[in-house]
Design an enzyme around this catalytic site. Structure first.
Site, PDB file in Angstrom:
ATOM      1  N   THR A  76       0.849  -1.190   0.000  1.00 35.82           N
ATOM      2  CA  THR A  76       0.000   0.000   0.000  1.00 35.82           C
ATOM      3  C   THR A  76       0.886   1.241   0.000  1.00 35.82           C
ATOM      4  OG1 THR A  76      -1.774  -1.156   1.153  1.00 35.82           O
ATOM      5  CG2 THR A  76      -1.816   1.245   1.254  1.00 35.82           C
ATOM      6  N   GLN A 183       0.709  -9.670  -6.378  1.00 35.22           N
ATOM      7  CA  GLN A 183       0.120 -11.013  -6.465  1.00 35.22           C
ATOM      8  C   GLN A 183       0.891 -11.952  -7.387  1.00 35.22           C
ATOM      9  OE1 GLN A 183      -2.379 -12.369  -4.749  1.00 35.22           O
ATOM     10  NE2 GLN A 183      -3.026 -10.541  -3.653  1.00 35.22           N
ATOM     11  N   SER A 203       5.109  -6.925  -1.805  1.00 33.63           N
ATOM     12  CA  SER A 203       4.729  -7.073  -0.406  1.00 33.63           C
ATOM     13  C   SER A 203       5.159  -8.440   0.105  1.00 33.63           C
ATOM     14  CB  SER A 203       3.216  -6.925  -0.261  1.00 33.63           C
ATOM     15  OG  SER A 203       2.857  -7.066   1.091  1.00 33.63           O
ATOM     16  N   CYS A 329     -21.898  -7.969   0.824  1.00 33.21           N
ATOM     17  CA  CYS A 329     -22.000  -7.984   2.275  1.00 33.21           C
ATOM     18  C   CYS A 329     -20.703  -8.383   2.956  1.00 33.21           C
ATOM     19  CB  CYS A 329     -23.124  -8.924   2.704  1.00 33.21           C
ATOM     20  SG  CYS A 329     -24.668  -8.496   1.903  1.00 33.21           S
TER      21      CYS A 329
HETATM   22  C1  LIG Z   1      -2.337  -6.991  -0.811  1.00 33.12           C
HETATM   23  C2  LIG Z   1      -2.171  -6.114  -1.984  1.00 33.12           C
HETATM   24  C3  LIG Z   1      -1.709  -4.792  -1.853  1.00 33.12           C
HETATM   25  C4  LIG Z   1      -1.447  -4.161  -0.510  1.00 33.12           C
HETATM   26  O1  LIG Z   1      -0.312  -4.720   0.098  1.00 33.12           O
HETATM   27  P1  LIG Z   1      -0.038  -4.513   1.653  1.00 33.12           P
HETATM   28  O2  LIG Z   1       1.383  -4.962   1.811  1.00 33.12           O
HETATM   29  O3  LIG Z   1      -0.998  -5.388   2.378  1.00 33.12           O
HETATM   30  O4  LIG Z   1      -0.208  -3.074   1.959  1.00 33.12           O
HETATM   31  C5  LIG Z   1      -1.541  -4.045  -2.984  1.00 33.12           C
HETATM   32  N1  LIG Z   1      -1.800  -4.554  -4.205  1.00 33.12           N
HETATM   33  C6  LIG Z   1      -2.234  -5.811  -4.380  1.00 33.12           C
HETATM   34  C7  LIG Z   1      -2.496  -6.326  -5.756  1.00 33.12           C
HETATM   35  C8  LIG Z   1      -2.446  -6.635  -3.275  1.00 33.12           C
HETATM   36  O5  LIG Z   1      -2.905  -7.861  -3.452  1.00 33.12           O
END
Ligand SMILES: *Cc1c(COP(=O)(O)O)cnc(C)c1O
Length: 405
Positions: A76, A183, A203, A329
């Site tokens: 993020t 991802q 990440s 939801c």
């Molecule tokens: C999880 C995710 C993020 C955010 O990563 P964090 O390390 O949890 O802040 C950003 N982009 C994608 C595609 C993600 O799957």
């Protein structure tokens, strides 16, 4: 061997920490607690060495050099730094940014913020298979475009974008190219040079490392300039101040190393488990629909809609399996998944979608358990569904006039 419940199959949300990663981290939580910025003693030197080694490990996974890795608190932050940092630094060149409707909120919400500050953002639609078309990117570029941001693989539907082709288009026009590769990296081959990426977000906790640590790849040749978004001691070559999270960084390094070494074995194993799950579900359950591309897809992802069943009813029935749903939801907003909507999936079908994210620690036995459980629950829920009964009787559900009440 008895299966331990609940089964974790939500590996797009986060992945468990690999025990080998934990082992590597522990000394840096105990004795090697030094500040990597302390230049005057052995505690600092040990921490700095550990951080530099991890930089090489993470860089090696994406074909980069260690000097191009900037540590962050997660993707993020990396996405924010890439977009806001590039926009701020290059605002004299232009004010236009191109991204896609299916990006992660860390990119989309950052773009919304930039719009408030006067930037213009083009949110590209995607094709029915969920992929961003290089031609669509080319058509969106203008003389004012600073940056294009397209993800490597989608977190909901696992769709893999043609980033190498998009990179060629973007660089032909001299714009910066940012990839949210969270991802995809560690799960499919990815190389910053093949993609001609300038900025790449990563990440640790999406690849069996710890939470709260990420990285932004920032190209050195030719040098990419961005404005820092956090001011402080000038760490990370001035791009990201703050004392380094050394245990987290060590864990990230080892997690990256394991992914790099095991990718060629783990990729096919994930794919085989995913296909076992898909075929098992589709052979036992009628009226299912796989969302997103089958061809260009992360090996561990299955996003599937079960017609006539509400996603949240399904999640409740599946207490023994940790999965998520594209249903409204289950999220903070009242809209069903914006990703599925962007593919043109009908609202009803979006509500019935379940995302299975298979990961390193899932087994064949678990997949078989899940197939059997889902098949039984779908059957039971459909038996209680008046819509299913009508559909079985040949009534077109879309023709029904609902009375207000
Ligand atoms: C999880 C995710 C993020 C955010 O990563 P964090 O390390 O949890 O802040 C950003 N982009 C994608 C595609 C993600 O799957």
């Amino acid at each position: 061997m008895a299966i331990k419940l609940p089964i974790y199959m939500d590996n797009h949300a986060t992945t468990p920490l690999d025990p080998r990663v934990l082992d590597a981290m522990l000394p840096y939580l105990r004795d090697n607690f030094g500040n990597a910025a302390s230049r005057s003693h052995a505690f600092g030197w040990a921490a700095e060495k550990a951080s530099e080694d991890a930089r090489e490990q993470v860089a090696a996974l994406i074909g980069a050099s260690g000097k191009e890795i900037v540590w962050t608190s997660g993707a993020t932050e990396s996405d924010n730094l890439a977009l806001k940092g590039a926009a701020e630094f290059h605002k004299d060149k232009g004010n236009h940014i191109v991204t896609a409707q299916t990006e992660h909120k860390a990119v989309l919400d950052t773009c919304k913020r930039l719009e408030k500050e006067g930037f213009q953002v083009t949110y590209l639609p995607v094709a029915e298979d969920g992929r961003v078309r290089p031609e669509a990117v080319a058509a969106a570029l203008t003389d004012k475009t600073i940056l294009v941001s397209v993800m490597l693989a989608n977190n909901e539907i696992g769709t893999v974008n043609p980033v190498n082709e998009i990179g060629a288009v973007v660089k032909a026009r001299g714009c910066l190219f940012h990839i949210d590769a969270v991802q995809g990296v560690g799960k499919i081959p990815f190389d910053v040079n093949a993609a001609r990426a300038d900025l790449v977000s990563l990440s640790a906790h999406k690849m069996y490392g710890p939470k709260g640590v990420g990285a932004l790849y920032v190209r050195r040749k030719p040098r990419v300039r961005i404005s820092a978004q956090i001011d402080g001691g000038g760490h990370e070559r001035g791009m990201r101040s703050g004392t380094l999270n050394v245990p987290g960084i060590v864990g990230f390094g080892v997690a990256a190393e394991i992914c790099r070494r095991e990718l060629s074995v783990e990729g096919p194993r994930m794919l085989a488990l995913r296909e076992r799950l898909r075929q098992g579900l589709q052979s036992q359950i009628s009226d299912t629909f796989v969302n997103g591309s089958m061809e260009h897809r992360l090996p561990g992802n299955l996003n599937i809609s079960f017609a006539f069943i509400e996603g949240e009813a399904m999640l409740m029935a599946l207490k023994d399996v940790a999965v998520s749903s594209g249903s409204a939801c289950t999220s903070a907003s009242l809209e069903p998944s914006y990703v599925l909507r962007a593919l043109g999936v009908e609202e009803e079908m979006a509500h019935t979608s379940i995302r299975f994210g298979i990961g390193r620690f899932n087994t064949e036995e678990e997949v078989d358990f899940v197939i059997d459980l889902v098949a039984r629950k779908v059957k039971k829920l459909r038996e209680m569904s008046p819509l299913y009964e009508m559909a079985q009787a040949g009534i077109d559900i879309k023709s029904i006039q609902w009375a207000a009440h």
